[in-house]
Motif scaffolding. Sequence first.
Motif, mmCIF file in Angstrom:
data_model
loop_
_atom_site.group_PDB
_atom_site.id
_atom_site.type_symbol
_atom_site.label_atom_id
_atom_site.label_comp_id
_atom_site.label_asym_id
_atom_site.label_seq_id
_atom_site.Cartn_x
_atom_site.Cartn_y
_atom_site.Cartn_z
ATOM 1 N N CYS A 273 0.809 -1.239 0.000
ATOM 2 C CA CYS A 273 0.000 0.000 0.000
ATOM 3 C C CYS A 273 0.824 1.262 0.000
ATOM 4 O O CYS A 273 0.270 2.376 0.096
ATOM 5 N N GLY A 274 2.145 1.134 -0.057
ATOM 6 C CA GLY A 274 3.005 2.276 -0.312
ATOM 7 C C GLY A 274 3.463 3.068 0.888
ATOM 8 O O GLY A 274 4.254 4.000 0.748
ATOM 9 N N GLU A 275 2.995 2.712 2.089
ATOM 10 C CA GLU A 275 3.326 3.545 3.249
ATOM 11 C C GLU A 275 4.617 3.138 3.948
ATOM 12 O O GLU A 275 5.079 3.858 4.836
ATOM 13 N N GLN A 276 5.190 1.994 3.565
ATOM 14 C CA GLN A 276 6.370 1.506 4.266
ATOM 15 C C GLN A 276 7.521 1.251 3.300
ATOM 16 O O GLN A 276 7.654 0.166 2.738
ATOM 17 N N PRO A 277 8.377 2.252 3.050
ATOM 18 C CA PRO A 277 9.581 2.012 2.246
ATOM 19 C C PRO A 277 10.525 1.090 3.012
ATOM 20 O O PRO A 277 10.747 1.270 4.210
ATOM 21 N N LEU A 278 11.074 0.109 2.310
ATOM 22 C CA LEU A 278 11.939 -0.864 2.964
ATOM 23 C C LEU A 278 13.108 -1.221 2.065
ATOM 24 O O LEU A 278 13.009 -1.183 0.830
ATOM 25 N N LEU A 279 14.212 -1.592 2.700
ATOM 26 C CA LEU A 279 15.351 -2.135 1.973
ATOM 27 C C LEU A 279 15.041 -3.556 1.527
ATOM 28 O O LEU A 279 14.150 -4.213 2.078
ATOM 29 N N PRO A 280 15.770 -4.071 0.539
ATOM 30 C CA PRO A 280 15.589 -5.472 0.163
ATOM 31 C C PRO A 280 15.781 -6.400 1.360
ATOM 32 O O PRO A 280 16.696 -6.220 2.156
ATOM 33 N N TYR A 281 14.884 -7.360 1.508
ATOM 34 C CA TYR A 281 14.842 -8.342 2.601
ATOM 35 C C TYR A 281 14.441 -7.737 3.939
ATOM 36 O O TYR A 281 14.559 -8.403 4.975
ATOM 37 N N GLU A 282 13.952 -6.525 3.953
ATOM 38 C CA GLU A 282 13.541 -5.916 5.215
ATOM 39 C C GLU A 282 12.042 -6.108 5.417
ATOM 40 O O GLU A 282 11.269 -6.155 4.455
ATOM 41 N N SER A 283 11.631 -6.253 6.671
ATOM 42 C CA SER A 283 10.209 -6.304 7.010
ATOM 43 C C SER A 283 9.932 -5.259 8.075
ATOM 44 O O SER A 283 10.855 -4.698 8.660
ATOM 45 N N CYS A 284 8.658 -4.998 8.289
ATOM 46 C CA CYS A 284 8.303 -4.007 9.302
ATOM 47 C C CYS A 284 7.050 -4.459 10.034
ATOM 48 O O CYS A 284 6.163 -5.089 9.453
ATOM 49 N N ASN A 285 7.006 -4.144 11.302
ATOM 50 C CA ASN A 285 5.857 -4.463 12.148
ATOM 51 C C ASN A 285 5.095 -3.176 12.432
ATOM 52 O O ASN A 285 5.672 -2.182 12.889
ATOM 53 N N LEU A 286 3.814 -3.209 12.165
ATOM 54 C CA LEU A 286 2.997 -2.011 12.256
ATOM 55 C C LEU A 286 1.947 -2.155 13.356
ATOM 56 O O LEU A 286 1.548 -3.252 13.725
ATOM 57 N N GLY A 287 1.496 -1.032 13.828
ATOM 58 C CA GLY A 287 0.411 -0.995 14.803
ATOM 59 C C GLY A 287 -0.183 0.394 14.827
ATOM 60 O O GLY A 287 0.460 1.364 14.419
ATOM 61 N N SER A 288 -1.426 0.507 15.298
ATOM 62 C CA SER A 288 -2.119 1.793 15.230
ATOM 63 C C SER A 288 -2.783 2.130 16.556
ATOM 64 O O SER A 288 -3.401 1.274 17.206
ATOM 65 N N ILE A 289 -2.672 3.404 16.921
ATOM 66 C CA ILE A 289 -3.320 3.935 18.118
ATOM 67 C C ILE A 289 -4.723 4.404 17.753
ATOM 68 O O ILE A 289 -4.922 5.069 16.731
ATOM 69 N N ASN A 290 -5.678 4.080 18.577
ATOM 70 C CA ASN A 290 -7.073 4.451 18.355
ATOM 71 C C ASN A 290 -7.304 5.867 18.893
ATOM 72 O O ASN A 290 -7.482 6.079 20.087
ATOM 73 N N LEU A 291 -7.310 6.833 17.993
ATOM 74 C CA LEU A 291 -7.446 8.234 18.411
ATOM 75 C C LEU A 291 -8.818 8.547 18.972
ATOM 76 O O LEU A 291 -8.971 9.511 19.738
ATOM 77 N N ALA A 292 -9.823 7.760 18.597
ATOM 78 C CA ALA A 292 -11.160 7.991 19.148
ATOM 79 C C ALA A 292 -11.178 7.792 20.657
ATOM 80 O O ALA A 292 -12.041 8.352 21.354
ATOM 81 N N ASN A 293 -10.225 7.009 21.177
ATOM 82 C CA ASN A 293 -10.122 6.785 22.623
ATOM 83 C C ASN A 293 -9.216 7.795 23.313
ATOM 84 O O ASN A 293 -9.007 7.710 24.525
ATOM 85 N N MET A 294 -8.650 8.718 22.548
ATOM 86 C CA MET A 294 -7.722 9.704 23.125
ATOM 87 C C MET A 294 -8.411 11.059 23.302
ATOM 88 O O MET A 294 -7.801 12.115 23.143
ATOM 89 N N ILE A 295 -9.688 11.032 23.640
ATOM 90 C CA ILE A 295 -10.478 12.242 23.837
ATOM 91 C C ILE A 295 -10.911 12.326 25.296
ATOM 92 O O ILE A 295 -11.354 11.338 25.882
#
Length: 766
Positions: A273-295
């Motif tokens: 989806c284009g949001e994670q530029p990576l080097l060859p053989y690299e992986s990335c672990n993603l996670g998201s904060i729920n902003l609706a709960n930060m009110i």
Amino acid sequence: MPVSENARTVLERRYLKKGMKGDPLETPEEMACRVAYNIALAEGLYYGALPEVMLRWAEAFYAMMLRLDFLPNSPTLMNAGRELQQLSACFVLPVEDSMESIFEAVKNTALIHKSGGGTGFSFSRLRPHADVVRSTKGVSSGPISFMTVFDAATETIKQGGTRRGANMGILRVDHPDILDFITCKSQTNRLNNFNISVALTEEFMKAVEGGEEYSLVNPHSREVTGRLPARDVFERIVDSSWKNGEPGMIFIDRINRDNPTPRIGAIESTNPCGEQPLLPYESCNLGSINLANMIATQDGHARIDYDKLKATVHMAVRFLDDVIDMNNYPLAEIRTMTVGNRKIGLGVMGFADMLIALGTPYDSDEALAVAQELMSFVQEESGAASCSLARERGPFPNYDVSVFPERGGAPRRNATTTTIAPTGTISIIAGVSSGIEPVFALSYIRNVMDNDHLVEVHPLFAAEMRRRGLYSVERMTELSKVGTLRHLEGIPEDVARVYVTAHDISPEAHLRMQAAFQKYTENAVSKTVNFSADATRDDIRKVFVLAYRLGCKGVTVYRDKSRDEQVLNIGGVNAKEGAQEREASPAPGPEPFVTPRPRPDTLIGVTKEIKTSCGKLYVTINRDEKGIFEVFNQMGKAGGCAASQSEAIGRLASLALRSGVQPGMIVKQLKGISCHLPAWGGNGGGKILSCADAVSKAIEWYLENFEAMFPGFPKPVPGAARPEAKKASHSAWEEEIARGACPDCGSQVERQEGCLKCRSCGFSEC
């Protein structure tokens, strides 16, 4: 976990452990406990495996997920604490210019997709089409032909998975095959497991601005093979994106400007989806904060709870760093590269819900200010959390050859910390809006059992309408049809201003929001710039140029109803056909009526049996000396609606044939119509989406096999609209998506964050 009934259904179908019969073996709460405990085991690697330390962090991680304050990417939720234990969502694999490297990458792709990950590739190192291969004295087939091999491998692997594999294919704009690449997905039956993007260089963009030519370079020989006018190439990208949403653009030099480890290698590709530029053989672990709960609410007014947000950011960074150590990597090379840089991608979801709670319209300057303030805070605190972990555990192993020692400051545990990723199904689990996207719909129809329907309403909007005494099921149903408050009577102006949806917002506003988040995001931002169906190529061009000027690292656009065969949400013709009709429409006036030719006493014909979900359908196709004359449909032993509708389809098709309509046009109109329960047709019939679809396939079969059945008869003219039998077919789920319907439940799909997803059942293309 305070999840909705819909979210619980999504969890049961895709995330929870299942028994041999497919029944869930755990609850959502037990899933969160499984994941939290498994990830907390990493703490034992640094603190002497003390049970009390691991248990303390397991409880903290569990509470964070139980409150839905934070959720990791789908593979972590699915696989942590289970046999597979593959926790990463995104990978990039190298594709070098040799047959051995290409097929090694194909094999590795299969292993990654089998484990639930997505893959990105740059095909820019492959020699161009027709280039001479010295070892064999033959010629190269070029990068696009090899992309089809990867596509076929993905198609095979994804069939039985809980998370379908996806690919990103990237080609540099200075590759000699760039013009073919730009249009390689113009046919909707090719490369359907790929998103594609063109890697644009600064040199190219300056040539576009200056109206100059630029050089094409053979990646194998490094020789200049030609020159092209940059604006012409740019216009081709614009035109193709206007037609079907692809290719996207990534600004590759800008991405490498922010590469934290340039001495290890250059970044050539991103995840699907284009949001994670990576080097060859690299992986990335993603996670998201729920902003609706930060009110938080103070004196009756909502505000962002920065204290809670800070605590959540620090705990989420620790969680994601632990994921790196607990991950079972599909390849040794991926483990080496990932552990060496320890990249994590902390993002957000529920941003549109946060704005609604704050009473701030999404398409306003105030919203842009909130975005920059919010993300700058997340970036600063995630960096601080990474530095804190480095003091406890040491910096990432490649720190000394990274850009950070030159910049000074405290060492970091992670080469990157922030990414705005698609939140796909995890935002459904959390019950909030996707990523930083606006609300897609305030009200929509969800398919439930027995072909019944249920009106789903955005909870904040439902509460506001009830508070004002304006809520009714009838009004919400009407809203689900028109899609926006701007076309609904009786809605106060202040409500309509705050509760905007994706298609209420101008493309420029979409893009400025992406740029606001990108300013404070180390990796990149996944977002789709939505256009209405009547958008022009000039509209697309302006957004692409604006994305470059605003500092985005990439941009993906989607013009509503621009995909061939996509069924309109309102109306009955597809976008392409409708456009052709508008262009060719004669001046208004009375149309002459056609008299069907009379039926003779004797006709010759054949009967084709096709299995449908309603039973066996027997389609009889008769002809006279002029060609196909009529179609009769008999529905086995079934009666009622199925039999009567099948008979009606046959009568109308026959009337059309006797009136001179070409058979191929009838095939085109009937093919692809779906009901709630598709079936496999058998005898090579493939997936039968409905009785109407079955009739179309019977007529198509007749046209293809006529000569063998009736030697000596003149072959019928199918008509220009006849589908080509030799073309590669869609997979079953791709056919559903092409029509705008979810392949799992039949509900409407949304295109957000660069991928398709269904909010009703949790299906995600990514």
